[in-house]
Design a protein around this motif. Structure first.
Motif, short mmCIF file in Angstrom:
data_model
loop_
_atom_site.label_atom_id
_atom_site.label_comp_id
_atom_site.label_asym_id
_atom_site.label_seq_id
_atom_site.Cartn_x
_atom_site.Cartn_y
_atom_site.Cartn_z
N ILE A 78 0.84 -1.21 0.00
CA ILE A 78 0.00 0.00 0.00
C ILE A 78 0.87 1.25 0.00
O ILE A 78 0.68 2.18 -0.80
N THR A 79 1.87 1.27 0.89
CA THR A 79 2.72 2.46 0.93
C THR A 79 3.52 2.60 -0.36
O THR A 79 3.87 3.68 -0.76
N TRP A 80 3.82 1.48 -0.95
CA TRP A 80 4.63 1.53 -2.17
C TRP A 80 3.82 2.09 -3.32
O TRP A 80 4.31 2.85 -4.13
N LEU A 81 2.54 1.70 -3.37
CA LEU A 81 1.74 2.05 -4.55
C LEU A 81 0.93 3.32 -4.35
O LEU A 81 0.95 4.22 -5.18
N PHE A 82 0.20 3.39 -3.24
CA PHE A 82 -0.76 4.49 -3.11
C PHE A 82 -0.30 5.58 -2.15
O PHE A 82 -0.38 6.75 -2.45
N LEU A 83 0.11 5.12 -1.00
CA LEU A 83 0.32 6.08 0.08
C LEU A 83 1.80 6.13 0.42
O LEU A 83 2.28 5.32 1.18
N PRO A 84 2.53 7.08 -0.12
CA PRO A 84 3.95 7.15 0.23
C PRO A 84 4.12 7.46 1.72
O PRO A 84 3.23 8.05 2.32
N PRO A 85 5.23 7.00 2.29
CA PRO A 85 5.42 7.13 3.73
C PRO A 85 5.21 8.53 4.27
O PRO A 85 4.71 8.70 5.37
N TRP A 86 5.60 9.54 3.51
CA TRP A 86 5.46 10.89 4.08
C TRP A 86 4.01 11.26 4.27
O TRP A 86 3.65 11.96 5.22
N LYS A 87 3.13 10.74 3.40
CA LYS A 87 1.70 10.99 3.60
C LYS A 87 1.23 10.26 4.84
O LYS A 87 0.40 10.77 5.60
N PHE A 88 1.78 9.09 5.00
CA PHE A 88 1.46 8.29 6.17
C PHE A 88 1.85 9.04 7.44
O PHE A 88 1.07 9.15 8.40
N VAL A 89 3.05 9.60 7.40
CA VAL A 89 3.52 10.40 8.55
C VAL A 89 2.62 11.60 8.76
O VAL A 89 2.25 11.94 9.90
N LEU A 90 2.24 12.22 7.65
CA LEU A 90 1.38 13.41 7.73
C LEU A 90 0.08 13.08 8.43
O LEU A 90 -0.32 13.75 9.39
N VAL A 91 -0.56 12.02 7.96
CA VAL A 91 -1.87 11.65 8.53
C VAL A 91 -1.70 11.21 9.98
O VAL A 91 -2.44 11.64 10.87
N GLY A 92 -0.69 10.37 10.19
CA GLY A 92 -0.47 9.86 11.55
C GLY A 92 -0.17 10.97 12.53
O GLY A 92 -0.76 11.04 13.61
N GLY A 93 0.72 11.85 12.14
CA GLY A 93 1.09 12.95 13.02
C GLY A 93 -0.09 13.87 13.30
O GLY A 93 -0.30 14.32 14.42
N LEU A 94 -0.85 14.11 12.25
CA LEU A 94 -2.04 14.97 12.40
C LEU A 94 -3.02 14.34 13.38
O LEU A 94 -3.59 15.02 14.24
N PHE A 95 -3.16 13.02 13.26
CA PHE A 95 -4.07 12.31 14.16
C PHE A 95 -3.60 12.45 15.61
O PHE A 95 -4.38 12.74 16.51
N VAL A 96 -2.30 12.25 15.79
CA VAL A 96 -1.76 12.31 17.16
C VAL A 96 -1.88 13.73 17.73
O VAL A 96 -2.30 13.93 18.86
#
Lengths: 526, 381
Positions: free
Chosen positions: A176-194
């Motif tokens: 998923i991270t490889w194809l759709f959601l690059p890690p930085w977006k993951f960090v963005l969403v995760g950090g925003l959530f926290v």
């Protein structure tokens, strides 16, 4: 510090002259010092301890500020928002920022650190009073609790489980991270959530989203964690399981304390009345249907509105440690009184095994309020109550005690068929104890048979509390649980007084259980 | 107080400070304080653990190594650039994902076990709490002592500008040869291992080299002001510093030879100034005290101006013969005080030499006097 002040007070008091105390002091903010002297705390605190507190104080202030930004409890909410903006910008433009301003960031952190350091030195120089320190400490501990509150719902096993599922599913995540959601977006969403976790908007949104079953399922599948409302057997069976645990613990205790007499008692099976509510909603043009709106309760629930399986799929839980659940009733029986809401003529049965379609429903309006027995145009929802008694038997003592019992049971069951219309009699023979919780949310009835020591517990929900009549009227013991030798003609009252001490103990324990259950439920709702 | 503190820190002693009156603590403290302290306990535990992690204080160093490796791997994953498609790089990224999970989970796990343990374990005693508080403040102190900031001394705008300028060049040079990812990772590795024993020991060794000190204190060298050469400058600075003191002649214990002059000039008040010059020395390894000092710090002789900044100056003896404008020496010679000892950054330690002391200074004092009327008469002329 403390000693000096302590020494200076008595000399002035002895003199008893109303001199400006400020003049006699050397250095420091004299106002603050004077306040200190009058503090009762300082006089009773050993100086070395006040010293270590004073040294800690500035760090506490810094910590307090940081926590109030993270938990959105500061007076100024914009600081938290600013933090989020900075975070967003730094994640979005990470490469650019690091490339051109990396050194400036490093220098500014160093600068910030030295600023903090000078702040700390200043604060210590200001000589705070112990009251100030305690105030800050309280603030910090409250905010800290708030910050860690999401963790309190988890247990250690949950984390291990989460880790396990994440490890197993990691190839999937990776794709998923490889194809759709690059890690930085993951960090963005995760950090925003926290970062926004404690903000009021996030709280409301989470609450709303949590009402949708799909969201819960999604969370379940992503994390592998049951955060409430997903597991089919979660609600009612968990409650039962807990109580069984308690009871078995109690048994063990009794054996330990009193020896053989009570050992015999603890071998007796424990009875429990399972209660299911059947919920329906009226759909325009179609009529009453079991399909509900996605955010409200499910078609079948337990007393606490947790999702429960429908009767045909309802399986008794499996107990460990030599305990086995067994149904006492043959089938689920509809409670015609609906928790005592309907006054039935004494000749009629309290429960029935094969009801008609519209029997014993209580009708509510669109938001499950204003209960009434009658259907009308303003009523959009309804529910009825099914009960079935099961008992928990110790398999270890099964063989020796059950030879007698099984014959008893057969007789009982036969007699039950006859007794069924007269189930009120069985009620009389038993000792009904009713409990009201302190928070008045849930009630639980504990039926304890004096002759049998069987315990059957059932619960009733808030909505029905007001409609319930006298305690003897609203029986929910199943018809199958008739004691072998009912004491006829004796009302509940006198027998209550005869209650054994063990019964009282149990009562207390059940009270505990009750409170805990309510709390658990609240947590899940949150 | 400060001395004992410093001693503790210098030897990295165990963090069990002695509270002599521990036995009756519970009775002596007020309940409000006890309550809020017990509420603070989890916060303190968490803080303590954070500090332990930063300072590498536990003996289980492999644990910290694991953390560093996990950090590197997860950063490698999070700042992925997806340029290479080889199997190896994909594998590394996958491991990075796993280590990210592991890191987050370990933090969460720690928090949960902390809260669970607090619920199940027996509550802490007040002594525990105070020991914890003392440990935390000591650790924070160490953090401060070991940090670069304490050596750099960024305080003025000028120094900030100089540092930014210098680092910009370094940044530009680094960026032209290193990718952003590697830059960030190496920076974070440096940060995470900075407080470990090995790094600190290495830094201390490096600190012995004069070149490195000169580089670190580059800013200080820029900030250094012109040394004072003439007696006139010296007097003007000291005049600003000390409140101008006019003394009656009768109050002065003036040497008899000067009395004549004063009587001759028919004045009854004179201006007296106390000139103070500090002689500085540094302890050099194995050699002892020498007047040789680093080029960035104060020179062999220095004075303080009104703002307490240090200015270099000539040796006091060289000021002997620059008298002008009716200034005359009041004392016959310079009065030399005892040595006062400082640490390496010229922070006062005490009047006795010790292991901590690396620099020392002593005061040269001599009073000088100006005949007022003489001055006026000159003006009149």
């Amino acid at each position: 510090m403390g000693e000096q002040k302590g020494a200076s007070v008595p000399t002035q008091e002895v003199r008893a002259q109303f001199i400006e105390t400020n003049d006699t002091r050397l250095g420091g903010d004299s106002k603050l010092l004077f306040k200190d002297d009058s503090s009762p705390l300082l006089s009773c605190t050993p100086p070395n301890i006040s010293k270590s507190l004073v040294l800690l104080y500035p760090y506490l202030i810094v910590l307090n500020e940081a926590l109030s930004i993270l938990t959105w409890t500061g007076e100024n909410i914009w600081r938290s928002i600013l933090l989020i903006c900075v975070f967003l910008a730094s994640v979005l433009y990470f490469n650019t920022i690091v490339k051109y301003f990396g050194h400036i960031i490093i220098i500014s952190t160093l600068l910030g650190y030295s600023k903090m350091d000078s702040f700390v030195r200043n604060r210590i120089g200001n000589e705070p009073s112990l009251e100030d320190i305690i105030k800050v400490m309280d603030k910090v501990s409250i905010k800290f609790d708030l910050l860690l509150s999401p963790f309190y719902n988890f247990k250690e096993q949950d984390v291990l489980r989460l880790l396990f599922t994440m490890t197993v599913l990691s190839p999937l995540y990776f794709i998923i991270t490889w194809l759709f959601l690059p890690p930085w977006k993951f960090v963005l969403v995760g950090g925003l959530f926290v970062l926004t976790y404690h903000s009021p908007w996030a709280k409301v949104t989470r609450r709303l989203l949590w009402k949708f079953k799909t969201v819960r399922l999604l969370v379940f599948y992503v994390t592998g964690l049951d955060l409430g409302g997903i597991n089919k057997d979660e609600g009612i069976l968990a409650v039962v399981h807990k109580q069984v645990k308690r009871l078995s613990a109690i048994d063990g205790k009794i054996i330990d304390n009193n020896g053989n007499d009570l050992h015999a008692l603890s071998d007796k099976p424990i009875r429990f009345t399972y209660v299911l509510y059947e919920n329906q909603r009226r759909w325009l043009g179609i009529g009453w249907k079991a399909s509900m709106l996605s955010y409200e309760r499910t078609p079948w629930t337990d007393e606490f509105l947790n999702e429960a399986p429908p009767p045909e799929n309802f399986n008794l839980p499996e107990e460990n440690a030599g305990m086995v659940w067994k149904w006492v009733d043959k089938s689920w029986r509809l409670d015609l009184t609906n928790d005592g809401a309907i006054e039935l003529p004494s000749s009629k049965a309290k429960t029935t095994a094969d009801p008609r379609n519209d029997d014993a429903f209580i009708y509510y309006d669109n938001t499950w309020k204003k209960p009434s027995v009658e259907d009308s145009y303003s009523k959009y929802t309804r529910r009825r109550r099914w009960v079935r008694t099961a008992e928990l038997i110790k398999t270890a003592s099964f063989n020796d005690s059950n030879t007698l019992k099984s014959t008893d049971k057969k007789e009982e069951e036969e007699s039950n068929q006859e007794l069924e219309p007269l189930s009120e009699k069985t009620a009389i023979g038993q000792d009904h104890v009713e409990y009201k919780d302190q928070d008045q949310i849930f009630k639980r009835k504990l039926d304890k048979t004096t002759t049998d020591d069987d315990i059957s517990v059932s619960t009733s929900s808030e909505q029905n509390r007001e409609t319930m009549g006298h305690s003897t009227e609203k029986l929910n013991i199943s018809t199958g649980s008739t004691p072998p030798t009912p004491v006829e003609g004796v009302q509940g009252g006198p027998l209550q007084r005869q209650r054994s001490t063990q019964g009282e103990k149990l009562e207390n324990w059940f009270k505990d259980v009750n409170v805990e259950d309510v709390n658990d439920n609240d947590k899940k709702e949150l | 107080m400060s001395q004992t503190d410093k001693k503790l820190n210098a030897f990295h002693a165990k963090f069990i400070p002695s509270h002599p009156e521990q036995t009756s603590l519970r009775k002596r403290l007020s309940p409000t304080m006890t309550i809020s302290l017990s509420k603070m306990y989890p916060v303190l535990l968490l803080l303590d653990n954070c500090l332990n992690n930063i300072l590498w204080l536990n003996n289980t160093h492999y644990h910290y190594f694991n953390n560093v490796i996990l950090l590197i791997l997860s950063l490698n994953f999070l700042i992925a650039d997806r340029t290479s498609q080889s199997l190896y790089s994909i594998l590394i990224l996958w491991v990075g994902l796993l280590s990210t999970e592991l890191l987050i989970m370990s933090i969460v796990y720690y928090c949960i076990t902390l809260s669970n343990d607090l619920e199940t374990d027996e509550p802490p005693t007040l002594e525990d709490i105070f020991n914890l508080i003392d440990a935390i403040t000591h650790k924070l102190h160490i953090l401060k002592e070991e940090s670069i900031v304490s050596k750099l001394q960024i305080d003025s705008k000028l120094s900030i500008i100089i540092i930014v300028g210098v680092t910009s060049i370094i940044q530009w040079a680094l960026m032209s040869c290193i990718a952003v990812k590697r830059y960030v990772i190496s920076y974070l590795i440096f940060c995470s291992i900075y407080h470990s024993d090995w790094v600190q020991a290495t830094l201390r060794l490096l600190w012995r080299s004069g070149y490195i000190r000169n580089v670190i204190h580059l800013v200080d060298r820029f900030k250094k002001k012109r040394p004072i050469k003439s007696l006139k400058d010296l007097i003007s600075i000291q005049e600003i510093k000390s409140n101008e003191s006019r003394l009656k002649v009768s109050d002065l214990e003036i040497m008899e030879s000067y009395m004549d002059i004063i009587h001759l000039e028919q004045t009854d008040s004179v201006k007296v100034l106390e000139l103070t010059i500090w002689e500085n020395q540094r302890k050099w390894n194995g050699k002892g005290w020498f007047t040789k000092l680093f080029s960035y710090e104060r020179g062999p002789f220095s004075i303080f101006d009104a703002g307490q900044t240090v200015l270099d100056c000539k040796a006091p003896l060289k000021f002997e013969d620059g008298l002008f404008d009716g200034w005359t020496w009041l004392d016959k010679k310079w009065e030399i005080n005892d040595w006062v000892y400082f640490d390496s950054c010229w922070n006062l330690v005490g009047s006795k030499d010790s292991l901590q002391c690396y620099t020392r200074s002593r005061k040269w004092v001599r009073r000088i006097l100006q005949l007022e009327s003489n001055n006026e008469s000159k003006k009149n002329v």
